[in-house]
Design a protein around this motif. Structure first.
Motif, PDB file in Angstrom:
ATOM      1  N   ALA A  15     113.699  86.715 -28.253  1.00 44.91           N
ATOM      2  CA  ALA A  15     112.243  86.839 -28.377  1.00 44.91           C
ATOM      3  C   ALA A  15     111.531  86.081 -27.258  1.00 44.91           C
ATOM      4  O   ALA A  15     110.535  86.562 -26.701  1.00 44.91           O
ATOM      5  CB  ALA A  15     111.790  86.304 -29.741  1.00 44.91           C
ATOM      6  N   SER A  16     112.051  84.916 -26.923  1.00 46.91           N
ATOM      7  CA  SER A  16     111.450  84.124 -25.849  1.00 46.91           C
ATOM      8  C   SER A  16     111.543  84.853 -24.514  1.00 46.91           C
ATOM      9  O   SER A  16     110.559  84.950 -23.763  1.00 46.91           O
ATOM     10  CB  SER A  16     112.149  82.762 -25.751  1.00 46.91           C
ATOM     11  OG  SER A  16     111.659  82.023 -24.650  1.00 46.91           O
ATOM     12  N   LEU A  17     112.706  85.393 -24.203  1.00 44.00           N
ATOM     13  CA  LEU A  17     112.896  86.101 -22.936  1.00 44.00           C
ATOM     14  C   LEU A  17     112.046  87.362 -22.865  1.00 44.00           C
ATOM     15  O   LEU A  17     111.427  87.650 -21.834  1.00 44.00           O
ATOM     16  CB  LEU A  17     114.379  86.445 -22.761  1.00 44.00           C
ATOM     17  CG  LEU A  17     115.320  85.251 -22.563  1.00 44.00           C
ATOM     18  CD1 LEU A  17     116.776  85.690 -22.670  1.00 44.00           C
ATOM     19  CD2 LEU A  17     115.069  84.585 -21.216  1.00 44.00           C
TER      20      LEU A  17
ATOM     21  N   GLY B  51     100.795  90.962 -14.186  1.00 42.78           N
ATOM     22  CA  GLY B  51     101.086  91.296 -12.801  1.00 42.78           C
ATOM     23  C   GLY B  51     101.636  90.128 -11.990  1.00 42.78           C
ATOM     24  O   GLY B  51     101.414  90.052 -10.776  1.00 42.78           O
ATOM     25  N   LEU B  52     102.361  89.220 -12.644  1.00 42.74           N
ATOM     26  CA  LEU B  52     102.924  88.065 -11.950  1.00 42.74           C
ATOM     27  C   LEU B  52     104.199  88.467 -11.216  1.00 42.74           C
ATOM     28  O   LEU B  52     104.938  89.353 -11.656  1.00 42.74           O
ATOM     29  CB  LEU B  52     103.222  86.947 -12.952  1.00 42.74           C
ATOM     30  CG  LEU B  52     102.003  86.449 -13.753  1.00 42.74           C
ATOM     31  CD1 LEU B  52     102.423  85.378 -14.748  1.00 42.74           C
ATOM     32  CD2 LEU B  52     100.928  85.915 -12.822  1.00 42.74           C
ATOM     33  N   ASP B  53     104.477  87.805 -10.105  1.00 46.00           N
ATOM     34  CA  ASP B  53     105.633  88.194  -9.302  1.00 46.00           C
ATOM     35  C   ASP B  53     106.938  87.649  -9.879  1.00 46.00           C
ATOM     36  O   ASP B  53     106.952  86.886 -10.854  1.00 46.00           O
ATOM     37  CB  ASP B  53     105.467  87.742  -7.843  1.00 46.00           C
ATOM     38  CG  ASP B  53     105.301  86.239  -7.706  1.00 46.00           C
ATOM     39  OD1 ASP B  53     105.836  85.497  -8.543  1.00 46.00           O
ATOM     40  OD2 ASP B  53     104.633  85.800  -6.753  1.00 46.00           O
ATOM     41  N   SER B  54     108.045  88.033  -9.263  1.00 43.65           N
ATOM     42  CA  SER B  54     109.372  87.679  -9.767  1.00 43.65           C
ATOM     43  C   SER B  54     109.659  86.180  -9.683  1.00 43.65           C
ATOM     44  O   SER B  54     110.455  85.651 -10.460  1.00 43.65           O
ATOM     45  CB  SER B  54     110.447  88.449  -8.987  1.00 43.65           C
ATOM     46  OG  SER B  54     110.380  88.135  -7.613  1.00 43.65           O
ATOM     47  N   VAL B  55     109.010  85.486  -8.749  1.00 45.40           N
ATOM     48  CA  VAL B  55     109.215  84.042  -8.624  1.00 45.40           C
ATOM     49  C   VAL B  55     108.685  83.318  -9.858  1.00 45.40           C
ATOM     50  O   VAL B  55     109.339  82.428 -10.408  1.00 45.40           O
ATOM     51  CB  VAL B  55     108.532  83.495  -7.347  1.00 45.40           C
ATOM     52  CG1 VAL B  55     108.639  81.972  -7.293  1.00 45.40           C
ATOM     53  CG2 VAL B  55     109.145  84.115  -6.110  1.00 45.40           C
ATOM     54  N   VAL B  56     107.500  83.717 -10.306  1.00 41.18           N
ATOM     55  CA  VAL B  56     106.920  83.123 -11.508  1.00 41.18           C
ATOM     56  C   VAL B  56     107.763  83.480 -12.723  1.00 41.18           C
ATOM     57  O   VAL B  56     108.025  82.637 -13.598  1.00 41.18           O
ATOM     58  CB  VAL B  56     105.468  83.589 -11.702  1.00 41.18           C
ATOM     59  CG1 VAL B  56     104.891  83.043 -13.009  1.00 41.18           C
ATOM     60  CG2 VAL B  56     104.612  83.158 -10.526  1.00 41.18           C
ATOM     61  N   LEU B  57     108.212  84.732 -12.798  1.00 44.75           N
ATOM     62  CA  LEU B  57     109.070  85.165 -13.894  1.00 44.75           C
ATOM     63  C   LEU B  57     110.338  84.320 -13.946  1.00 44.75           C
ATOM     64  O   LEU B  57     110.740  83.845 -15.020  1.00 44.75           O
ATOM     65  CB  LEU B  57     109.432  86.645 -13.724  1.00 44.75           C
ATOM     66  CG  LEU B  57     110.448  87.213 -14.730  1.00 44.75           C
ATOM     67  CD1 LEU B  57     109.894  87.163 -16.140  1.00 44.75           C
ATOM     68  CD2 LEU B  57     110.810  88.650 -14.357  1.00 44.75           C
ATOM     69  N   SER B  58     110.960  84.102 -12.794  1.00 44.31           N
ATOM     70  CA  SER B  58     112.173  83.296 -12.727  1.00 44.31           C
ATOM     71  C   SER B  58     111.925  81.865 -13.171  1.00 44.31           C
ATOM     72  O   SER B  58     112.808  81.210 -13.731  1.00 44.31           O
ATOM     73  CB  SER B  58     112.732  83.298 -11.299  1.00 44.31           C
ATOM     74  OG  SER B  58     113.014  84.607 -10.862  1.00 44.31           O
ATOM     75  N   SER B  59     110.710  81.372 -12.916  1.00 42.34           N
ATOM     76  CA  SER B  59     110.379  79.990 -13.253  1.00 42.34           C
ATOM     77  C   SER B  59     110.097  79.801 -14.739  1.00 42.34           C
ATOM     78  O   SER B  59     110.268  78.694 -15.272  1.00 42.34           O
ATOM     79  CB  SER B  59     109.154  79.538 -12.449  1.00 42.34           C
ATOM     80  OG  SER B  59     109.357  79.712 -11.065  1.00 42.34           O
ATOM     81  N   LEU B  60     109.664  80.857 -15.406  1.00 38.58           N
ATOM     82  CA  LEU B  60     109.250  80.742 -16.803  1.00 38.58           C
ATOM     83  C   LEU B  60     110.291  81.232 -17.803  1.00 38.58           C
ATOM     84  O   LEU B  60     110.170  80.938 -19.000  1.00 38.58           O
ATOM     85  CB  LEU B  60     107.952  81.530 -17.025  1.00 38.58           C
ATOM     86  CG  LEU B  60     106.724  81.084 -16.230  1.00 38.58           C
ATOM     87  CD1 LEU B  60     105.540  81.984 -16.557  1.00 38.58           C
ATOM     88  CD2 LEU B  60     106.373  79.637 -16.526  1.00 38.58           C
ATOM     89  N   MET B  61     111.286  81.959 -17.350  1.00 37.80           N
ATOM     90  CA  MET B  61     112.238  82.580 -18.268  1.00 37.80           C
ATOM     91  C   MET B  61     112.956  81.576 -19.169  1.00 37.80           C
ATOM     92  O   MET B  61     113.298  81.885 -20.309  1.00 37.80           O
ATOM     93  CB  MET B  61     113.280  83.393 -17.489  1.00 37.80           C
ATOM     94  CG  MET B  61     112.746  84.699 -16.937  1.00 37.80           C
ATOM     95  SD  MET B  61     112.259  85.876 -18.212  1.00 37.80           S
ATOM     96  CE  MET B  61     113.848  86.569 -18.627  1.00 37.80           C
TER      97      MET B  61
ATOM     98  N   SER C 277     120.724  77.932 -28.293  1.00 41.29           N
ATOM     99  CA  SER C 277     119.662  78.596 -27.546  1.00 41.29           C
ATOM    100  C   SER C 277     119.930  78.532 -26.053  1.00 41.29           C
ATOM    101  O   SER C 277     119.705  79.519 -25.331  1.00 41.29           O
ATOM    102  CB  SER C 277     118.310  77.942 -27.864  1.00 41.29           C
ATOM    103  OG  SER C 277     117.266  78.579 -27.174  1.00 41.29           O
ATOM    104  N   GLY C 278     120.430  77.387 -25.573  1.00 43.50           N
ATOM    105  CA  GLY C 278     120.773  77.260 -24.164  1.00 43.50           C
ATOM    106  C   GLY C 278     121.873  78.222 -23.760  1.00 43.50           C
ATOM    107  O   GLY C 278     121.802  78.878 -22.711  1.00 43.50           O
ATOM    108  N   ILE C 279     122.896  78.337 -24.614  1.00 41.77           N
ATOM    109  CA  ILE C 279     124.017  79.244 -24.321  1.00 41.77           C
ATOM    110  C   ILE C 279     123.549  80.697 -24.293  1.00 41.77           C
ATOM    111  O   ILE C 279     123.856  81.453 -23.367  1.00 41.77           O
ATOM    112  CB  ILE C 279     125.128  79.059 -25.374  1.00 41.77           C
ATOM    113  CG1 ILE C 279     125.757  77.669 -25.244  1.00 41.77           C
ATOM    114  CG2 ILE C 279     126.209  80.139 -25.207  1.00 41.77           C
ATOM    115  CD1 ILE C 279     126.717  77.325 -26.364  1.00 41.77           C
TER     116      ILE C 279
END
Length: 227
Positions: A104-106, A117-127, A214-216
């Motif tokens: 659900a978080s992802l 409309g955020l770019d992939s860098v922001v997505l990578s930072s928040l996932m 959750s980490g795993i």
């Protein structure tokens, strides 16, 4: 004055005093919204801004406190051990609940970033905002995100979980301590778990095991969202 600011003791002392003030305010106000952690963070930010104190001066001491994050997280295993019989009986629901929480978080981050409309860098930072900081930073670096943004989002997620855990449980009529603990640990890692430990021993133990699971699950699932 500058000599005092350039010593690690400044950051350590400021953190301790701010948190003590937060605890005092919480006891006086007797309101769950008066969270000691939130109050301490707000006081530190205000002090640094008002007196124009460089963040680097504070971080010399706060980085020493951060060294205790991993050992403190490992100590949570003690609460899990004490509830090992209950965990054995509830292992499948705990695992499935944590898996659902990670998914659900992802999904929510992926959907929100796409909607805004955020770019992939922001997505990578928040996932990885809902997992413990060491894992979150490692995932961010793997996907080319911004570690500072990851840390900020992780702290916000944990602080909100710490603040809202009791309120949300009442709002959604969650009375089972296992479900409550798993929900807290799945979305707000160690900061939320500190609140779960205050709520009850079972909630604290289930939240502790949810941090690890959750980490795993996040490590395994996150790459699928970049295909």
């Amino acid at each position: 004055m500058r000599e005092v600011l350039n010593t690690p003791l400044f950051g350590i002392a400021l953190s301790i005093v701010a948190f003590k003030i937060g605890i005092w305010a919480n006891k006086k106000l007797k309101n769950p919204l008066a969270n000691p952690l939130i109050i301490a963070m707000a006081l530190i930010v205000i002090l640094l801004l008002v007196f124009d104190i460089p963040l680097d001066s504070y971080e010399k001491g706060s980085s020493i406190i951060s060294l205790f994050l991993a050992p403190v997280t490992a100590v949570l295993a003690l609460s899990i051990y004490r509830q090992r019989a209950l965990l054995k009986d509830s292992l499948l629901p705990v695992m499935m609940g944590t898996f659902a929480g990670a998914l659900a978080s992802l999904f929510s981050i992926k959907w929100t970033c796409g909607l805004l409309g955020l770019d992939s860098v922001v997505l990578s930072s928040l996932m990885s905002k809902s997992v413990t900081t060491p894992i979150a930073i490692a995932l961010t670096e793997q996907f080319g995100g911004i570690p500072a943004l990851t840390v900020a989002s992780t702290v916000i997620s944990g602080a909100l979980g710490n603040l809202l855990a009791p309120v949300l449980a009442k709002m959604f009529f969650i009375s089972d301590p296992v479900a409550h603990g798993v929900g807290i640990g799945s979305c707000s890692h160690a900061l939320g778990t500190s609140k779960a430990l205050e709520i009850g021993e079972v909630e604290g133990a289930m939240s502790s095991i949810a941090i690890s699971l959750s980490g795993i699950f996040t490590v395994l699932l996150a790459p699928l969202f970049f295909l």
